[in-house]
Design a protein around this motif. Structure first.
Motif, short mmCIF file in Angstrom:
data_model
loop_
_atom_site.label_atom_id
_atom_site.label_comp_id
_atom_site.label_asym_id
_atom_site.label_seq_id
_atom_site.Cartn_x
_atom_site.Cartn_y
_atom_site.Cartn_z
N UNK A 44 0.83 -1.21 0.00
CA UNK A 44 0.00 0.00 0.00
C UNK A 44 0.86 1.25 0.00
N UNK A 45 2.00 1.20 0.69
CA UNK A 45 2.93 2.32 0.69
C UNK A 45 3.69 2.41 -0.62
N UNK A 46 4.16 1.28 -1.10
CA UNK A 46 5.01 1.27 -2.30
C UNK A 46 4.25 1.66 -3.56
N UNK A 102 14.84 10.59 -4.99
CA UNK A 102 14.96 9.14 -4.88
C UNK A 102 14.95 8.72 -3.41
N UNK A 103 14.08 7.77 -3.10
CA UNK A 103 14.10 7.11 -1.80
C UNK A 103 13.39 5.77 -1.96
N UNK A 104 13.36 4.97 -0.91
CA UNK A 104 12.69 3.67 -0.97
C UNK A 104 11.20 3.88 -1.22
N UNK A 105 10.59 2.98 -1.99
CA UNK A 105 9.18 3.14 -2.37
C UNK A 105 8.27 3.23 -1.16
N UNK A 106 8.52 2.44 -0.12
CA UNK A 106 7.65 2.48 1.06
C UNK A 106 7.84 3.78 1.86
N UNK A 107 8.94 4.44 1.66
CA UNK A 107 9.25 5.70 2.36
C UNK A 107 8.78 6.92 1.57
N UNK A 108 8.35 6.71 0.32
CA UNK A 108 8.03 7.83 -0.56
C UNK A 108 6.85 8.68 -0.09
N UNK A 109 5.72 8.10 0.39
CA UNK A 109 4.62 8.97 0.82
C UNK A 109 5.02 9.98 1.88
N UNK A 110 5.74 9.54 2.90
CA UNK A 110 6.15 10.46 3.95
C UNK A 110 7.15 11.48 3.42
N UNK A 111 8.05 11.03 2.55
CA UNK A 111 9.05 11.94 1.98
C UNK A 111 8.39 13.03 1.15
N UNK A 171 -1.01 -10.30 -7.92
CA UNK A 171 -1.56 -11.20 -6.89
C UNK A 171 -0.51 -11.87 -6.01
N UNK A 172 0.75 -11.80 -6.44
CA UNK A 172 1.80 -12.41 -5.62
C UNK A 172 1.94 -11.73 -4.26
N UNK A 173 1.37 -10.54 -4.12
CA UNK A 173 1.43 -9.85 -2.85
C UNK A 173 0.68 -10.60 -1.75
#
Length: 291
Positions: free
Chosen positions: A64-66, A188-197, A221-223
């Motif tokens: 959901x973050x990524x 550039x940052x990690x995908x899960x960190x992008x919303x906060x950034x 669906x692999x998630x």
């Protein structure tokens, strides 16, 4: 003070620490003869441990973050690249005297790849000392060594070594970049960190193009298919929980522009479309291309 409190708070809010605390509470309740209540707390801990270690909960929370900010196509020219710290092991650097990348290494390798692709762009790295308990060295020192070793010219580097958290990354990076109207800066940052950034950079008045890297979840669906390694599943719950707590606290403190920042319909164009149209409205899927 916020930096110290946030570090101490996370020490006790980590999922395993919370479960250990609940288990200790169960033992105390049992010692005082409250056996049914103690059994209930112990059962709760076992259920929580089972869910976070063998279920896809961590994958779903992280995805959901990524997936919040898909990776955009970039124009032929950009002004600069901002890469956030967090990918360098400073304890190794301090004790062994050499650069060592951690699990977020994609931040550094992707930044290098873009710097080579856009030879006229500045490369701004933001990362200071994030340690709390022991003396450490700033990430910026290792970052400089790394980028120089990859063939990036020193006069292209803009190095910021004061930031200790994401909000300070945004504030200090903006001060150094001093962005002008019409300039395109890629972050550039990690995908899960992008919303906060992104929320922090918007709050700081630095309009950047989000370029997420370091994906930790598969697409599609692999998630729903957790890892066979229980520790990997637990790690994803732990890391994503930190981001969700960070988003909530930063929003309450006025450090981001939204509780869960999303691509803006007013984002600047990065592909030559008219100003005011969304730069992220027609991006490629969030699958990660090879670098």
């Amino acid at each position: 003070m916020f930096f110290i409190v946030s570090k101490l708070a996370w020490l006790v809010l980590q999922p395993l620490v919370v479960m250990a605390g609940l288990l200790a509470l169960g033992l105390v309740l049992g010692f005082f003869g409250l056996r049914r209540l103690a059994a209930g707390v112990t059962l709760l801990v076992l259920v929580l441990l089972l869910v976070v270690s063998v279920s896809p909960l961590g994958l779903l929370m992280t995805a959901a973050l990524e997936n919040r900010f898909p990776r955009p196509e970039l124009p032929a020219r950009i002004t600069g690249i901002v890469v956030l710290g967090g990918a360098l092991d400073t304890r190794v650097a301090r004790t062994r005297g050499e650069v060592e990348l951690n699990e977020a290494a994609d931040r550094m390798t992707a930044a290098t790849a873009l710097a080579l692709r856009f030879p006229d762009a500045k490369l701004l790295f933001s990362g200071g000392v994030a340690g709390l308990i022991e003396e450490d060295v700033p990430e910026v020192d290792s970052a400089e060594q790394f980028f120089l070793s990859q063939g990036i010219a020193r006069d292209r580097l803009v190095l910021e070594g004061r930031a200790r958290n994401t909000y300070e990354n945004a504030v200090y990076a903006r001060a150094l970049a001093d962005p002008k109207p019409g300039e395109i800066w890629v972050m550039i940052t990690s995908a899960q960190h992008m919303p906060r950034s992104v929320g922090c950079f918007r709050k700081a008045g630095f309009d950047v193009v989000p370029y997420p890297v370091d994906y930790r979840t598969p697409a599609g669906n692999l998630v729903w298919r957790p890892s066979t390694s229980s520790m990997r599943n637990l790690d994803k719950v732990n890391d994503s929980m930190r981001e969700y707590i960070g988003l909530a606290v930063y929003w309450l403190r006025g450090r981001t522009d939204a509780l869960f920042p999303a691509p803006s319909a007013l984002a600047p164009s990065v592909t030559g479309s008219p100003a005011g149209s969304s730069a992220l409205a027609s991006v490629a899927s969030p699958a990660v291309p090879s670098l």
